[in-house]
Motif scaffolding. Sequence first.
Motif, PDB file in Angstrom:
ATOM      1  N   VAL A  97       3.373 -18.998   7.232  1.00 35.57           N
ATOM      2  CA  VAL A  97       5.054 -19.196   7.426  1.00 35.57           C
ATOM      3  C   VAL A  97       5.748 -19.767   6.473  1.00 35.57           C
ATOM      4  O   VAL A  97       5.494 -20.565   5.785  1.00 35.57           O
ATOM      5  N   ASN A  98       6.748 -18.888   6.477  1.00 36.68           N
ATOM      6  CA  ASN A  98       7.959 -19.257   5.372  1.00 36.68           C
ATOM      7  C   ASN A  98       8.720 -20.071   5.855  1.00 36.68           C
ATOM      8  O   ASN A  98       9.895 -19.507   6.508  1.00 36.68           O
ATOM      9  N   GLY A  99       8.508 -21.374   5.572  1.00 34.87           N
ATOM     10  CA  GLY A  99       9.638 -22.389   6.157  1.00 34.87           C
ATOM     11  C   GLY A  99       9.030 -23.276   6.957  1.00 34.87           C
ATOM     12  O   GLY A  99       7.595 -23.928   6.901  1.00 34.87           O
ATOM     13  N   HIS A 100       9.725 -23.954   7.928  1.00 32.41           N
ATOM     14  CA  HIS A 100       9.013 -24.884   8.834  1.00 32.41           C
ATOM     15  C   HIS A 100       8.234 -24.531   9.832  1.00 32.41           C
ATOM     16  O   HIS A 100       8.618 -23.239  10.236  1.00 32.41           O
ATOM     17  N   GLY A 101       7.109 -25.208  10.118  1.00 33.07           N
ATOM     18  CA  GLY A 101       6.303 -24.616  11.468  1.00 33.07           C
ATOM     19  C   GLY A 101       4.717 -24.458  11.025  1.00 33.07           C
ATOM     20  O   GLY A 101       4.523 -24.492  10.163  1.00 33.07           O
ATOM     21  N   PHE A 102       4.154 -24.643  12.331  1.00 34.12           N
ATOM     22  CA  PHE A 102       2.644 -24.437  12.352  1.00 34.12           C
ATOM     23  C   PHE A 102       2.285 -23.222  13.403  1.00 34.12           C
ATOM     24  O   PHE A 102       2.747 -23.032  14.231  1.00 34.12           O
ATOM     25  N   PHE A 103       1.119 -22.678  12.952  1.00 37.06           N
ATOM     26  CA  PHE A 103       0.527 -21.869  13.870  1.00 37.06           C
ATOM     27  C   PHE A 103      -0.242 -22.563  15.163  1.00 37.06           C
ATOM     28  O   PHE A 103      -0.790 -23.783  14.676  1.00 37.06           O
ATOM     29  N   GLN A 104      -0.222 -22.100  16.285  1.00 34.60           N
ATOM     30  CA  GLN A 104      -0.791 -22.967  17.372  1.00 34.60           C
ATOM     31  C   GLN A 104      -2.243 -22.534  17.408  1.00 34.60           C
ATOM     32  O   GLN A 104      -2.408 -21.152  17.538  1.00 34.60           O
ATOM     33  N   ILE A 105      -3.260 -23.436  17.701  1.00 34.92           N
ATOM     34  CA  ILE A 105      -4.624 -22.839  17.783  1.00 34.92           C
ATOM     35  C   ILE A 105      -5.111 -23.518  19.108  1.00 34.92           C
ATOM     36  O   ILE A 105      -5.015 -24.726  19.267  1.00 34.92           O
ATOM     37  N   THR A 106      -5.903 -22.856  19.810  1.00 36.57           N
ATOM     38  CA  THR A 106      -6.494 -23.230  21.113  1.00 36.57           C
ATOM     39  C   THR A 106      -7.977 -23.704  20.793  1.00 36.57           C
ATOM     40  O   THR A 106      -8.814 -22.937  20.251  1.00 36.57           O
ATOM     41  N   GLN A 107      -8.042 -24.885  21.153  1.00 39.39           N
ATOM     42  CA  GLN A 107      -9.406 -25.579  20.634  1.00 39.39           C
ATOM     43  C   GLN A 107     -10.552 -25.323  21.742  1.00 39.39           C
ATOM     44  O   GLN A 107      -9.955 -24.761  22.887  1.00 39.39           O
ATOM     45  N   PRO A 108     -11.769 -25.466  21.690  1.00 36.75           N
ATOM     46  CA  PRO A 108     -12.648 -25.143  22.564  1.00 36.75           C
ATOM     47  C   PRO A 108     -12.396 -25.998  24.053  1.00 36.75           C
ATOM     48  O   PRO A 108     -12.928 -25.684  25.098  1.00 36.75           O
ATOM     49  N   ASP A 109     -11.953 -26.955  23.738  1.00 36.94           N
ATOM     50  CA  ASP A 109     -11.491 -27.983  25.194  1.00 36.94           C
ATOM     51  C   ASP A 109     -10.159 -27.523  25.587  1.00 36.94           C
ATOM     52  O   ASP A 109      -9.851 -28.451  26.709  1.00 36.94           O
ATOM     53  N   THR A 214       7.282 -15.522   9.943  1.00 39.62           N
ATOM     54  CA  THR A 214       6.004 -15.092   9.606  1.00 39.62           C
ATOM     55  C   THR A 214       5.782 -14.026   8.604  1.00 39.62           C
ATOM     56  O   THR A 214       6.704 -13.195   8.706  1.00 39.62           O
ATOM     57  N   LEU A 215       5.062 -14.174   7.561  1.00 36.01           N
ATOM     58  CA  LEU A 215       4.890 -13.273   6.674  1.00 36.01           C
ATOM     59  C   LEU A 215       3.384 -12.462   6.701  1.00 36.01           C
ATOM     60  O   LEU A 215       2.422 -13.392   6.800  1.00 36.01           O
ATOM     61  N   GLN A 216       3.345 -11.265   7.002  1.00 37.48           N
ATOM     62  CA  GLN A 216       1.894 -10.800   6.983  1.00 37.48           C
ATOM     63  C   GLN A 216       1.649 -10.455   5.493  1.00 37.48           C
ATOM     64  O   GLN A 216       2.210 -10.346   4.484  1.00 37.48           O
ATOM     65  N   ASN A 217       0.082 -10.187   5.266  1.00 35.98           N
ATOM     66  CA  ASN A 217      -0.529  -9.978   4.138  1.00 35.98           C
ATOM     67  C   ASN A 217      -0.198 -11.095   3.073  1.00 35.98           C
ATOM     68  O   ASN A 217      -0.065 -10.885   1.919  1.00 35.98           O
ATOM     69  N   THR A 218      -0.047 -12.188   3.575  1.00 31.90           N
ATOM     70  CA  THR A 218       0.357 -13.474   2.978  1.00 31.90           C
ATOM     71  C   THR A 218      -0.334 -14.744   3.065  1.00 31.90           C
ATOM     72  O   THR A 218      -0.430 -14.776   4.448  1.00 31.90           O
TER      73      THR A 218
END
Length: 261
Positions: A97-109, A214-218
Motif C-alpha cells: 500500500v503506497n500511502g494510507h491504508g491496510f489490507f483486510q484479512i479474514t481470520q478463522p473466526d 496498491t503496488l504489485q511486485n512490491t
Amino acid sequence: MLPALWVSKTGLQAQDLNLTTISNNLANVSTTGFKRDRAEFQDLLYQIKRQPGAQSTADTELPSGLQVGTGVRIVGTQKNFTAGSLQTTDQPLDLAVNGHGFFQITQPDGTIAYTRDGTFHLDSTGQIVTSSGMALNPAIVVPSNAQTFTVGTDGTVSITVPGSAAAQVIGNLQIADFVNPGGLQSMGSNLYLETASSGAPQAGTPGLNGLGTTLQNTLENSNVSTVEELVNMITTQRAYEMNSKVISTADSMLQYVTQNL
C-alpha cells in the motif's frame, strides 16, 4: 534516603521496559510492513508538602511550595505508522500500500484483521491468502489456468487465460484506514485489530478518498531505523546506569548513618 531508593527503582523498571521496546524494534528490522514502537514516559504522583499558592501569612502566599516526586513509569507505547521503504520484487503476489491504508484479512473466526504486510500466496483452491493461510478480504480466487496475474493501482485484479487475448477482471481489492491507526491492537503475525480507540475502519477503493494505491511486485519494508534505535539504546543504557548510581549513593548514605550514629 529510602524515598530515593524507591524513586530510582521506578526509573530502573521504566528503562528496562524502554529497552524491551527498543529490542523489539531491532528484532523486527527485517519484518515486512512492521511499524516501530516508542515508549512514552509519565511522572508519578507528587507528595505535596507545601501547597503552591497557599497563604504563608494573611497578605502573602507561597510562590512555589514543596512538591516531592515519587518516580516515573511507562504509560504506553505509541506505534509510528510512517511508511517504510518500498522494495521491488519479482513475485506477482507481493503487494504494498503506497500511502494510507491496510489490507483486510479474514481470520478463522470470521472477524477482520488488518495488515501492511503484502506477502501473499495462493492456497490449494487458488484463493489469495497470507503466509499464515488466512484469506484476503474481499476474497479473490485465481483460476488454475491463469497465465498472468495483474493488480492495478486501484485494486483491480485481472488475469489472462489461454485462448483469450483480453484480460478478465476477477475481483477488486479494497483497503481500510482508521482515524487513529495508533489505537490499533497489535496481535502478532503482522496483524492489527480494531479497537474503540482506533475508530471504525473506513474501507474503500485504493487511490480514492485519501487511501493509498496498491503496488504489485512490491513490498513495504520495516520503518525501523537501526541507527536511531542504537542511539536510543545507548541513551537508555546511560539512564539505567544513572538510576543504579543513585541507588548505590543512597545505600552508601544509609551505610554511613547506620555505622556512625
